[in-house]
Enzyme design. Structure first.
Site, short mmCIF file in Angstrom:
data_model
loop_
_atom_site.label_atom_id
_atom_site.label_comp_id
_atom_site.label_asym_id
_atom_site.label_seq_id
_atom_site.Cartn_x
_atom_site.Cartn_y
_atom_site.Cartn_z
N ASN A 141 -24.20 -30.57 -16.67
CA ASN A 141 -23.96 -29.48 -15.74
C ASN A 141 -23.07 -28.44 -16.39
O ASN A 141 -21.98 -28.77 -16.89
CB ASN A 141 -23.30 -30.04 -14.47
CG ASN A 141 -23.26 -29.03 -13.34
OD1 ASN A 141 -23.11 -27.83 -13.56
ND2 ASN A 141 -23.37 -29.52 -12.11
N ASN A 142 -23.50 -27.18 -16.38
CA ASN A 142 -22.72 -26.11 -17.01
C ASN A 142 -21.33 -25.94 -16.43
O ASN A 142 -20.45 -25.37 -17.07
CB ASN A 142 -23.47 -24.78 -16.89
CG ASN A 142 -24.67 -24.69 -17.79
OD1 ASN A 142 -25.20 -25.71 -18.22
ND2 ASN A 142 -25.12 -23.49 -18.08
N ALA A 195 -33.46 -19.03 -23.76
CA ALA A 195 -32.02 -18.85 -23.86
C ALA A 195 -31.30 -20.15 -24.19
O ALA A 195 -30.53 -20.24 -25.15
CB ALA A 195 -31.48 -18.27 -22.55
N ALA A 196 -31.53 -21.19 -23.40
CA ALA A 196 -30.83 -22.46 -23.60
C ALA A 196 -31.27 -23.14 -24.88
O ALA A 196 -30.44 -23.68 -25.62
CB ALA A 196 -31.06 -23.37 -22.40
N LYS A 214 -21.81 -19.19 -8.33
CA LYS A 214 -21.14 -19.17 -9.63
C LYS A 214 -19.70 -18.71 -9.48
O LYS A 214 -18.78 -19.27 -10.08
CB LYS A 214 -21.89 -18.24 -10.57
CG LYS A 214 -21.59 -18.44 -12.02
CD LYS A 214 -22.39 -19.61 -12.55
CE LYS A 214 -22.24 -19.74 -14.04
NZ LYS A 214 -23.16 -20.74 -14.60
N TYR A 271 0.85 -1.18 0.00
CA TYR A 271 0.00 0.00 0.00
C TYR A 271 0.89 1.23 0.00
O TYR A 271 1.94 1.24 -0.64
CB TYR A 271 -0.99 -0.06 1.17
CG TYR A 271 -2.16 0.87 0.97
CD1 TYR A 271 -2.95 0.78 -0.19
CD2 TYR A 271 -2.48 1.84 1.90
CE1 TYR A 271 -4.00 1.65 -0.40
CE2 TYR A 271 -3.55 2.71 1.70
CZ TYR A 271 -4.30 2.61 0.55
OH TYR A 271 -5.35 3.46 0.34
#
Length: 393
Positions: free
Chosen positions: A321-322, A202-203, A99, A44
């Site tokens: 699974n994304n 969307a998908a 996420k 710093y």
């Protein structure tokens, strides 16, 4: 001990779930030492001023001396959260925190949730343009269709960083990877198959596009009003464009007419599909019933007629699974210094996921486990290579 590939079979209790979320799921950790006065002066003031002056003279140095170029903004307006719908930005925050935790665990990337109290596309774009110096990529999450299509397109043009709506493209990439695995098990060629996609949000739109890009024989898309086809009244611009490239057989009607003789079913809507319609599909059919928490058709029922069945749930085999896709896609894009995510990069990600599963394929294991540590690095490497080949690195 439960293996990483085994489905979750014990019921999750409210106590266990809420306890894990107390205080949120994220924290900021320092990478620089602050153990003594000298370390504090370096990290710093006064030392940090030299770094700031250097970046002021050469803004490109921010990529080396800040975390911004490796930071993903996880952005949502809370309008299409999981299967819960429009529950607002605050209620979406636990999902965005999750996420971000997945980005760190499976992609080695830092990320920060940004939930925005607006659904206006202009306002969201302006907000992220103004915040651009703070991050290096944007993961759009849980934004309702059809607004999500415009928002993603606008952000791709407005920002000089990778932007991807995961509900669209992450889902599509893993669906393609799963289809490659299923076809390998069954000895089938995607070019000879007709897929039916239930859901034109969307998908569904993204799945249709990536399957067409992968060379599938035909795609039929069904929404709440029936088969999407040229000339149908009331199509929004996205569906009208989709109608031009799908339904080559000129089918009319609803899900019953679409599924008759079809090779592949991809469910990305909440609509239930009766058993007799699954039975009407072609021999050795493939069923991906991906709605959560309730699949379009129960997998035990689908297995009476289909050769391969997958869901989006962790308590059944073949979880699509994304998390198999998005951490590696963003990691690869950032490793390559890509300014955007191309179709070639998505196809490369699907191929990489399928390749990880190739050594241990079966009808009940067409994709790797979401916890397989090989997936993220393999996807990242493939995506980075594709970025260079597509000229965006």
């Amino acid at each position: 001990m439960t293996a990483v590939n085994d489905p979750v079979t014990t019921e999750l209790s409210d106590e266990e779930i809420f306890r894990a979320h107390e205080g949120g799921k994220l924290a900021v950790g320092a990478t620089a030492s602050l153990a003594d006065p000298r370390a504090l002066s370096i990290a710093y003031t006064p030392g940090v001023a030299r770094v700031s002056r250097a970046i002021a003279d050469d803004p490109a140095l921010a990529a080396r001396y800040t975390w911004a170029h490796r930071l993903v903004a996880v952005v949502s307006d809370g309008t299409a959260v999981l299967g819960l719908g429009d529950i607002g930005p605050s209620a979406s925050l636990p999902v965005m925190e999750g996420k971000a935790a997945l980005f760190k665990t499976f992609g080695g990337l830092d990320s920060i949730p940004l939930v925005l109290d607006t659904t206006d596309v202009d306002e969201i774009v302006e907000t992220l343009v103004r915040l651009r110096p703070s991050f290096g990529a944007v993961n759009l999450e849980d934004v309702a269709a059809p607004r999500c299509f415009e928002l993603e397109a606008r952000l791709i043009e407005a920002l000089d960083v990778p932007v991807m709506h995961d509900d669209q493209h992450g889902t599509a990439v893993v669906v393609l990877a799963a289809l490659r695995g299923a076809n390998t098990v069954l000895g089938k060629d995607v070019a000879n198959q007709r897929a039916v996609i239930s859901g034109a949000g969307a998908a569904g739109v993204a799945c249709a596009r990536i399957l067409l890009a992968a060379g599938i024989g035909e795609v039929t898309v069904v929404d709440s009003r029936g088969i999407v086809h040229v000339g149908r009244d009331g199509l929004n611009p996205v569906k009208a464009e989709l109608a031009e490239v799908t339904n080559a057989s000129g089918l009319r009607g609803g899900i019953a007419e679409a599924l008759r003789g079809a090779d592949v079913f991809v469910g990305v809507s909440s609509s239930k599909v009766p058993e007799d319609l699954i039975a009407s599909m072609a021999d050795d059919s493939i069923v991906f019933a991906l709605s959560n928490p309730d699949p379009e058709v129960h997998p035990d029922v689908a297995r009476r007629h289909a050769a391969v069945v997958a869901t989006g749930r962790s308590d059944f085999p073949n979880q699509i699974n994304n998390v198999l896709a998005f951490p590696g896609i963003f990691r690869g894009a950032l490793d390559a210094g890509a300014k955007r995510i191309t179709e070639g990069m998505k196809l490369a990600a699907a191929d990489a996921i399928a390749a990880v599963a190739a050594d241990d394929l079966s009808a009940d294991r067409i994709v790797p486990s979401a916890l397989d540590p090989r997936v993220g690095p393999e996807v990242a490497a493939a995506v980075a290579l594709a970025a260079a080949e597509d000229g965006v690195a």
